[in-house]
Write a protein that holds these residues in place. Structure first.
Motif, PDB file in Angstrom:
ATOM      1  N   THR A 193       0.830  -1.207   0.000  1.00 48.47           N
ATOM      2  CA  THR A 193       0.000   0.000   0.000  1.00 48.47           C
ATOM      3  C   THR A 193       0.860   1.252   0.000  1.00 48.47           C
ATOM      4  OG1 THR A 193      -1.784  -1.157   1.163  1.00 48.47           O
ATOM      5  CG2 THR A 193      -1.792   1.256   1.256  1.00 48.47           C
ATOM      6  N   SER A 197       0.753   3.752  -3.167  1.00 53.27           N
ATOM      7  CA  SER A 197       0.232   5.074  -2.803  1.00 53.27           C
ATOM      8  C   SER A 197       1.246   6.166  -3.136  1.00 53.27           C
ATOM      9  CB  SER A 197      -0.116   5.123  -1.316  1.00 53.27           C
ATOM     10  OG  SER A 197      -1.156   4.217  -1.007  1.00 53.27           O
ATOM     11  N   PHE A 237      -7.253   8.373  -6.851  1.00 52.40           N
ATOM     12  CA  PHE A 237      -6.508   7.122  -6.779  1.00 52.40           C
ATOM     13  C   PHE A 237      -7.335   5.955  -7.327  1.00 52.40           C
ATOM     14  CE2 PHE A 237      -3.604   4.564  -3.639  1.00 52.40           C
ATOM     15  CZ  PHE A 237      -2.997   3.947  -4.721  1.00 52.40           C
TER      16      PHE A 237
END
Length: 478
Positions: A193, A197, A237
């Motif tokens: 993540t 990200s 995102f």
């Protein structure tokens, strides 16, 4: 004379008196009336392959930056492979293992920048994957700390962002065997993540990102609900994170992509679903984000009929042209008989023709009430017979050409082609101010162009014209 009467008609009524039936009759039936006839073009699909940006088979090439190389030689290498690539797409793998203990050197950065410059100069579109392993030994070649990978992402982001004209998708998180996010030191939910990200933070929003499995995507986004139409193309995102599957159709589980047990906890976004559940999930999110990869291991799931069904459900828009050759050759030696347009076509050619979007203008009509309106409304239907939508918005232009004088009326549209789903059709309309056009016969055509690459978007119509537009219909104004 008629145009003059059209402008002075209201004054005639004023002077004759609004109560005069004769005045109203003159204005409405003698001035407002504009005889118009419209004949739609025959909207028939061809079986020809059309090459368009952002979809199709791709060629795989890899580059290893080192201090023994220089930027000019890197440019020459890339220019040559791009010039010889028969496809619109190339998967470019850049192996950073020589710099796994610290920062990338300026020389390494210059090489990567020049490679992407060569791709831009040749009009090559890139699916870009950074990695530290080509040999299934990522645990030995990955950096010893996540911070080194994060520094590489930050270093490379400015280079990548300078080439949004050629970089279409970035795959993976720099980790795993062959960059596939498996067998890695950084496969935990926290590490995965954090890395993806950071890519979202650093990489230009025009570039899509993608991860290996639907479960990884849900884990990174911390949500189980699929992307919706209201979120799509917002630059967020979730609106830019797609999928790549290098185990596609390799088994009932797509080689670890799916599980053998159904979803159990609606709030657990980390769990994998069954093949059926994950296909349904991909069917929904890949209406808005790209999906592709490579097929592998000859088995019943990649026989041509079930393969086409699943490729269509997953909205696959790109595939490796060299892996797995056992599967690709099986397709070449099979016949796909479910589509009458492609009668007698082998499976490989059928798949190639339908990867991504494939537009056919199938119908059109004109609505014009000359006594009541100043404008006519042209309706036209575009069918997408491909597996997937286009994920980029194209410029769409209508052109009306007077066949007697050659004069052209160009009408820019606000049509958003991204809404034409794979294996579906959409009806669009455009107002035409035909009272300002001279009497005559007009051939109406439609053209699409990608504003990023400048490339024409070809239709799969039999009547695509020589100037790369498609015939819509014929309008006659008497």
């Amino acid at each position: 004379m008629k145009k003059l009467l059209h402008h002075i008609g209201p004054y005639i009524i004023f002077f004759l008196g609004f109560g005069s039936v004769l005045a109203v009759f003159i204005y409405v039936f003698c001035i407002r009336q504009l005889p118009v006839t419209y004949t739609p073009a025959a909207g028939k699909e061809s079986s020809a392959l059309v090459n368009n940006p952002y979809c199709g088979f791709y060629q795989l090439n890899g580059y290893l930056p080192s201090e023994e190389e220089d930027a000019d030689s890197a440019y020459d290498w890339a220019f040559q492979i791009c010039s010889n690539n028969p496809h619109e797409l190339m998967l470019l793998e850049i192996n950073l293992k020589n710099y796994n203990d610290g920062w990338l050197s300026q020389n390494a950065c210059d090489q990567i920048d020049r490679i992407l410059s060569a791709c831009s100069d040749t009009g090559q579109q890139i699916i870009l994957r950074f990695l530290y392993d080509w040999d299934g030994q990522a645990m030995d070649t990955e950096p010893e700390s996540r911070s080194i990978i994060e520094n590489h992402i930050r270093q490379l982001s400015s280079i990548v962002n300078a080439h949004t004209d050629c970089v279409y998708i970035m795959q993976g998180a720099f980790t795993g065997n062959v960059g596939e996010m498996n067998s890695t030191h950084y496969g935990s939910n926290e590490d995965m993540t954090a890395l993806v990200s950071l890519l979202d933070e650093c990489i230009d929003k025009e570039i899509f990102l993608s991860v290996r499995t639907p479960a990884q995507l849900r884990t990174i986004l911390k949500r189980k609900t699929p992307l919706t139409s209201t979120e799509a193309y917002s630059g967020s995102f979730p609106a830019r994170l797609g999928l790549f599957n290098d185990g596609m159709l390799g088994s009932v589980f797509d080689l670890g992509t799916y599980d053998d047990t159904p979803f159990e906890d609606p709030s657990d976004y980390t769990e994998k679903g069954t093949r059926e559940e994950e296909l349904d999930y991909q069917n929904r999110i890949c209406e808005y984000v790209p999906n592709g990869g490579e097929v592998t291991l000859d088995n019943e799931y990649n026989d041509i009929e079930p393969a086409v069904a699943d490729l269509r459900t997953m909205h696959v828009s790109y595939l490796n042209d060299a892996h797995d050759l056992a599967v690709l050759d099986k397709w070449k030696n099979s016949s796909y008989t479910e589509d009458p347009v492609f009668s007698g076509c082998n499976g490989y050619d059928y798949v190639e023709a339908h990867l991504g979007y494939r537009y056919v203008l199938t119908d059109s009509s004109l609505d014009f009430h000359s006594l009541l309106s100043d404008t006519a409304t042209l309706y036209f239907t575009i069918e997408n017979t491909g597996f997937a939508p286009a994920y980029k918005q194209f410029e769409v232009t209508l052109t009306a050409t007077n066949t007697q004088t050659g004069k052209e009326e160009t009408i820019a549209t606000t049509l958003d082609n991204r809404g034409i789903s794979g294996s579906d059709s959409s009806i669009f309309h455009q107002e035409l101010n035909i009272r300002k056009w001279d009497p005559g016969t007009y051939e109406i055509t439609l053209s699409m162009k990608d504003p990023v690459t400048g490339k024409i978007i070809h239709f799969a119509n039999e009547n695509e014209t020589e100037n790369d537009s498609v015939s819509v219909g014929t309008l006659r104004i008497k």
